[in-house]
Design a protein around this motif. Sequence first.
Motif, short mmCIF file in Angstrom:
data_model
loop_
_atom_site.label_atom_id
_atom_site.label_comp_id
_atom_site.label_asym_id
_atom_site.label_seq_id
_atom_site.Cartn_x
_atom_site.Cartn_y
_atom_site.Cartn_z
N SER A 66 0.83 -1.19 0.00
CA SER A 66 0.00 0.00 0.00
C SER A 66 0.87 1.25 0.00
O SER A 66 2.03 1.22 0.42
CB SER A 66 -0.90 -0.01 1.25
N ALA A 67 0.31 2.36 -0.50
CA ALA A 67 1.02 3.63 -0.52
C ALA A 67 0.03 4.77 -0.35
O ALA A 67 -1.13 4.66 -0.76
CB ALA A 67 1.81 3.80 -1.81
N VAL A 68 0.50 5.87 0.23
CA VAL A 68 -0.34 7.05 0.49
C VAL A 68 0.36 8.28 -0.04
O VAL A 68 1.56 8.49 0.25
CB VAL A 68 -0.63 7.22 2.00
N PHE A 69 -0.36 9.10 -0.81
CA PHE A 69 0.20 10.34 -1.34
C PHE A 69 0.16 11.44 -0.29
O PHE A 69 -0.86 11.65 0.37
CB PHE A 69 -0.58 10.79 -2.58
N PHE A 70 1.30 12.14 -0.13
CA PHE A 70 1.43 13.25 0.81
C PHE A 70 1.83 14.51 0.06
O PHE A 70 2.54 14.44 -0.94
CB PHE A 70 2.51 12.94 1.86
N PRO A 71 1.42 15.68 0.57
CA PRO A 71 1.85 16.92 -0.07
C PRO A 71 3.34 17.20 0.08
O PRO A 71 3.92 17.93 -0.71
CB PRO A 71 1.01 18.01 0.60
N SER A 72 3.99 16.63 1.11
CA SER A 72 5.42 16.86 1.30
C SER A 72 6.09 15.65 1.93
O SER A 72 5.48 14.90 2.70
CB SER A 72 5.66 18.10 2.18
N GLY A 73 7.38 15.51 1.61
CA GLY A 73 8.17 14.45 2.22
C GLY A 73 8.45 14.71 3.68
O GLY A 73 8.58 13.77 4.47
N THR A 74 8.58 15.96 4.07
CA THR A 74 8.78 16.30 5.48
C THR A 74 7.66 15.73 6.32
O THR A 74 7.89 15.11 7.36
CB THR A 74 8.85 17.83 5.64
N MET A 75 6.43 15.93 5.89
CA MET A 75 5.28 15.40 6.61
C MET A 75 5.30 13.87 6.61
O MET A 75 5.09 13.23 7.65
CB MET A 75 3.98 15.90 5.95
N ALA A 76 5.55 13.28 5.46
CA ALA A 76 5.50 11.82 5.33
C ALA A 76 6.52 11.14 6.24
O ALA A 76 6.21 10.15 6.92
CB ALA A 76 5.74 11.42 3.88
N GLN A 77 7.74 11.65 6.28
CA GLN A 77 8.79 10.98 7.04
C GLN A 77 8.60 11.14 8.54
O GLN A 77 8.84 10.20 9.31
CB GLN A 77 10.16 11.48 6.60
N GLN A 78 8.20 12.32 8.98
CA GLN A 78 7.94 12.48 10.41
C GLN A 78 6.84 11.52 10.86
O GLN A 78 6.92 10.93 11.95
CB GLN A 78 7.55 13.93 10.72
N ILE A 79 5.84 11.37 10.03
CA ILE A 79 4.73 10.46 10.38
C ILE A 79 5.20 9.01 10.40
O ILE A 79 4.83 8.25 11.31
CB ILE A 79 3.57 10.67 9.39
N ALA A 80 6.02 8.62 9.44
CA ALA A 80 6.54 7.25 9.43
C ALA A 80 7.29 6.94 10.72
O ALA A 80 7.08 5.90 11.36
CB ALA A 80 7.45 7.04 8.22
N LEU A 81 8.16 7.86 11.12
CA LEU A 81 8.95 7.63 12.33
C LEU A 81 8.07 7.65 13.58
O LEU A 81 8.31 6.89 14.52
CB LEU A 81 10.06 8.66 12.43
N ARG A 82 7.04 8.50 13.59
CA ARG A 82 6.12 8.53 14.73
C ARG A 82 5.40 7.19 14.88
O ARG A 82 5.24 6.67 16.01
CB ARG A 82 5.11 9.67 14.55
N ILE A 83 4.97 6.64 13.76
CA ILE A 83 4.26 5.35 13.81
C ILE A 83 5.17 4.27 14.39
O ILE A 83 4.76 3.50 15.27
CB ILE A 83 3.75 4.96 12.42
N TRP A 84 6.39 4.19 13.90
CA TRP A 84 7.29 3.14 14.40
C TRP A 84 7.65 3.35 15.87
O TRP A 84 7.77 2.38 16.62
CB TRP A 84 8.56 3.08 13.54
N CYS A 85 7.78 4.59 16.28
CA CYS A 85 8.06 4.86 17.70
C CYS A 85 6.88 4.47 18.59
O CYS A 85 7.06 3.88 19.66
CB CYS A 85 8.40 6.34 17.90
N ASP A 86 5.68 4.79 18.14
CA ASP A 86 4.49 4.43 18.92
C ASP A 86 4.33 2.92 19.01
O ASP A 86 3.93 2.39 20.06
CB ASP A 86 3.24 5.05 18.27
#
Length: 364
Positions: A66-86
């Motif tokens: 699966s993949a999700v389109f984001f308006p920016s990579g800054t947003m996408a990467q912070q979210i990815a790391l937040r998910i793995w930390c949680d």
Amino acid sequence: MSTTNPLVEAFNQTAYPVIGHGKRNVSVLIEALEQIDPELDSDNYGSGEVIERFQAQIAQYLGKPSAVFFPSGTMAQQIALRIWCDRKGLKKVAYHPLSHLEIHEEQGLQELHQIESILLADKTRIIRLEDVVNLKEDVACVLLELPQREIGGQLPEYEELEAISSYCREKGIKLHLDGARLYETLPYYQKTAEEICSLFDSVYVSFYKGIGGIAGAMLAGDEEFTKESKVWKRRHGGDLISLYPYILSAEYYFNERKDKMGLYYEAAKELADFYRACRALEVRPQVPVSNMFHVHVPLPKSKLEPILISVYQDTEVGLTANLKENGEHACYYEVSLGDRYAKIPKAKLAQAMKLLDERTADVL
């Protein structure tokens, strides 16, 4: 008082600019939309044919469910790391000291998500297996950037990537790929995007850097991961009512350029040969491993800038529009090749490099 940068102005006036695909102006969007049915419905808060079709295409290309389109990579990467930390209940991640998250995002990861960054390796080299193995603290995720832009686009060997991936999986550490320029690594590795991404738990790719779209990014992983990322996307304000100008341009230029990365890579190696023939200049890495490399010059910006401007005026070839200081007595610039390079007459390019060599040597 004018704030025009003389080097930028001189570069923009050249007939043969070397770097990139072309000017970033409205024509980028116009070209992308020319073949689009004007009755095509826009996306709506993350759903609809426009966005779902492109997400499915990129998920397949990257080999992820699966993949999700984001308006920016800054947003996408912070979210990815937040998910793995949680998921791990541990707000610590590890990445390179020159990662985009560390030097370009105003401490967004720390301020918005209270995630601590552990810096791996030093500023002069890529992350190695030993750096990950020798981590002094537990982390939820390791982020690798391929290629490592701020040090000239360097890459680890593929076998080392495999070893890092195996180690992280053995230790229960998630591995995230900052693949803003993933496409450009494929010719060097002689691998598909799917093969490289199989080593990572989550992947981010950009559509405006090597691809040349307007903006936008994709975050890919398993279904549970991307479902959660959509929730965080809404929390971050990234779930705009419509993103179709970004999506359609990203889709158009992705399909136009994804198979040209080998041409850009060969162009970089050819241009690096010209630069290595210049007595005062240093290319890093010495032999490019992607379409990118850095040129280091033992002169301050104030002395190199007029040399470059004179070369541009005498040859109509533009080598760079931006210089970065490297201490008081040196500077460097980034070379990233795209569609423009093939349009430059080789005689013109050779003349420009000859003058650059002579004039830098004379000043030194």
